[in-house]
Design an enzyme around this catalytic site. Sequence first.
Site, short mmCIF file in Angstrom:
data_model
loop_
_atom_site.label_atom_id
_atom_site.label_comp_id
_atom_site.label_asym_id
_atom_site.label_seq_id
_atom_site.Cartn_x
_atom_site.Cartn_y
_atom_site.Cartn_z
N CYS A 166 0.83 -1.21 0.00
CA CYS A 166 0.00 0.00 0.00
C CYS A 166 0.87 1.27 0.00
O CYS A 166 1.84 1.35 0.74
CB CYS A 166 -0.92 -0.01 1.23
SG CYS A 166 -2.06 1.38 1.25
N CYS A 175 0.23 4.95 6.92
CA CYS A 175 -0.43 4.75 8.22
C CYS A 175 0.56 4.08 9.19
O CYS A 175 1.04 2.96 8.92
CB CYS A 175 -1.67 3.89 8.05
SG CYS A 175 -2.75 4.49 6.74
N CYS A 229 0.32 0.33 10.27
CA CYS A 229 -0.11 -0.72 9.33
C CYS A 229 1.00 -1.56 8.72
O CYS A 229 1.91 -1.05 8.06
CB CYS A 229 -0.94 -0.09 8.22
SG CYS A 229 -1.69 -1.37 7.17
N CYS A 248 -16.06 -9.58 5.57
CA CYS A 248 -15.47 -8.27 5.26
C CYS A 248 -14.22 -8.44 4.41
O CYS A 248 -13.27 -9.08 4.83
CB CYS A 248 -15.14 -7.55 6.56
SG CYS A 248 -14.38 -5.94 6.27
N CYS A 304 -19.28 -6.71 3.77
CA CYS A 304 -18.62 -5.47 4.13
C CYS A 304 -17.37 -5.38 3.28
O CYS A 304 -16.74 -6.40 3.00
CB CYS A 304 -18.25 -5.51 5.62
SG CYS A 304 -17.24 -4.12 6.17
N CYS A 352 -19.36 1.48 8.73
CA CYS A 352 -18.59 0.81 9.77
C CYS A 352 -17.38 1.71 9.99
O CYS A 352 -16.53 1.83 9.10
CB CYS A 352 -18.16 -0.58 9.30
SG CYS A 352 -17.02 -1.39 10.46
N ARG A 393 -17.80 -3.47 17.88
CA ARG A 393 -16.98 -4.65 17.59
C ARG A 393 -15.68 -4.64 18.37
O ARG A 393 -14.89 -3.70 18.26
CB ARG A 393 -16.66 -4.70 16.09
CG ARG A 393 -17.92 -4.81 15.28
CD ARG A 393 -17.68 -4.92 13.77
NE ARG A 393 -18.95 -4.67 13.09
CZ ARG A 393 -19.91 -5.56 12.92
NH1 ARG A 393 -19.74 -6.80 13.33
NH2 ARG A 393 -21.05 -5.23 12.34
N1 SAM Z 1 -6.79 0.34 3.17
C1 SAM Z 1 -8.07 0.48 3.73
C2 SAM Z 1 -8.16 1.60 4.75
O1 SAM Z 1 -7.14 2.08 5.22
O2 SAM Z 1 -9.27 2.00 5.06
C3 SAM Z 1 -8.62 -0.78 4.35
C4 SAM Z 1 -7.76 -1.70 5.18
S1 SAM Z 1 -7.11 -1.06 6.71
C5 SAM Z 1 -5.95 -2.31 7.12
C6 SAM Z 1 -8.45 -1.19 7.87
C7 SAM Z 1 -8.23 -0.74 9.28
O3 SAM Z 1 -7.46 -1.67 10.00
C8 SAM Z 1 -7.47 0.57 9.50
O4 SAM Z 1 -8.27 1.68 9.33
C9 SAM Z 1 -7.02 0.43 10.95
O5 SAM Z 1 -7.96 1.04 11.81
C10 SAM Z 1 -7.00 -1.08 11.18
N2 SAM Z 1 -5.62 -1.53 11.45
C11 SAM Z 1 -4.62 -1.62 10.57
N3 SAM Z 1 -3.48 -2.05 11.15
C12 SAM Z 1 -3.77 -2.23 12.46
C13 SAM Z 1 -3.00 -2.64 13.59
N4 SAM Z 1 -1.72 -2.91 13.49
N5 SAM Z 1 -3.63 -2.70 14.78
C14 SAM Z 1 -4.95 -2.41 14.90
N6 SAM Z 1 -5.71 -2.01 13.86
C15 SAM Z 1 -5.13 -1.91 12.66
C1 DTB Z 2 -11.19 -2.84 11.69
O1 DTB Z 2 -11.47 -1.81 12.34
N1 DTB Z 2 -10.34 -3.77 12.11
C2 DTB Z 2 -10.17 -4.79 11.09
C3 DTB Z 2 -11.23 -4.38 10.04
N2 DTB Z 2 -11.70 -3.13 10.53
C4 DTB Z 2 -10.88 -4.29 8.61
C5 DTB Z 2 -8.78 -4.87 10.58
C6 DTB Z 2 -7.76 -5.07 11.68
C7 DTB Z 2 -6.43 -5.21 11.04
C8 DTB Z 2 -5.35 -5.53 12.00
C9 DTB Z 2 -4.02 -5.62 11.37
C10 DTB Z 2 -3.88 -6.71 10.35
O2 DTB Z 2 -4.29 -7.86 10.58
O3 DTB Z 2 -3.29 -6.45 9.29
FE1 SF4 Z 3 -2.91 1.20 3.34
FE2 SF4 Z 3 -2.79 0.04 5.73
FE3 SF4 Z 3 -3.25 2.64 5.56
FE4 SF4 Z 3 -5.17 0.91 4.75
S1 SF4 Z 3 -4.39 1.16 6.83
S2 SF4 Z 3 -4.47 2.76 3.69
S3 SF4 Z 3 -3.86 -0.73 3.94
S4 SF4 Z 3 -1.37 1.59 4.92
#
Ligand code: SAM
Ligand code: DTB
Ligand code: SF4
Length: 325
Positions: A52, A56, A59, A96, A128, A188, A260
Amino acid sequence: MIRSDWQREEIRAIYDTPLIELVFQAQQVHRQYHDPRAVQKCTLLSVKTGGCPEDCGYCPQAARYHTGVDAQKLMDLPDVVAQARAAKESGSTRFCMGAAWREVKDGAQFDRVLEMVKAVNDLGLQVCTTLGMVTEEQAAKLEAAGVYAYNHNIDTSESFYGQVIGTRTYEDRLNTLKHVRKAGMTICSGGIIGMGETVEDRIDFLHRLASFDPHPESVPINALVPVEGTPLGDRPKIDPLEMVRTIATARMLMPRSVVRLSAGRLELSIEAQMLCFMAGANSIFAGDKLLTTPNPNVQTDDDMFRALGLKVMEQAPDPRAACKV
Ligand code: SAM
Ligand code: DTB
Ligand code: SF4
């Protein structure tokens, strides 16, 4: 009564309530709107993992951090359908699909996602998707294909957001949520605690969610899963009671929404999770993987449901229907 005019001070007062009282009050609110024993199981599938372009800070899928998550291609339709079938068989009512995209781009990949949505919907699962930013037109296409909910987290307060993410703004996030709502999908949206935010940031975050009118139908509360290689990889684990307090406050503010208990359950004991359910959480992500990080397996959760006397929610809740009454 469902309110979208909460004042900051009111929210602070709720958040600061002695925990033993707060959990009791939240449970009372919870019982007015939900079956206290029923918990919805949802399954996540990363249909497009890694690579990506966003930054973030939490992430593992951001290309710029070295986390060991390799970029993969968009999954093929039959593989997604097989996973959705398995999810349904294990008791999930919502599926989802996530993509590590900054935003949706029109073209063959988006068309394939629309096919996935149709196929998963045909299995009788609530669909979702979480695909990054979407335009009004793309949101309408997702809705028409059968997306019930669009996940797009506001993550934290507006002022802390910029310290975690630099490649897009809070306003970008809110705009996508507007498009989602306009298209008629449910929202959501929630966030992450444990990123180094202050209590004030948490209050602002909850205030923002509770000011949506209508509220997001689904509010995921994630505990940061610190992933090595990300800027937040060294964050200490949060105190589980902070999860309980945040969930209880969310339940008090948004009585009808599904709250959730999302990422971070591997670090929570069954007792801590029980407090989260008491505080008003009524959904979990089931299955041994979230998007890329581990999660309790189905057997472990089955044991927890049995030990706590919880029931798997057999029918996906439909707050949209409830709103029309
Ligand atoms: N790329 C899309 C976005 O950013 O909306 C969808 C996928 S993103 C991984 C979905 C959500 O996962 C993020 O908004 C964040 O709140 C959560 N998330 C990602 N990495 C995480 C982590 N290490 N711990 C907890 N939540 C995480
Ligand atoms: C949300 O709030 N938590 C989920 C779902 N929406 C998409 C994702 C959590 C991701 C945690 C880090 C990972 O597994 O990559
Ligand atoms: Fe990309 Fe992760 Fe940010 Fe979603 S949360 S936009 S997958 S870097």
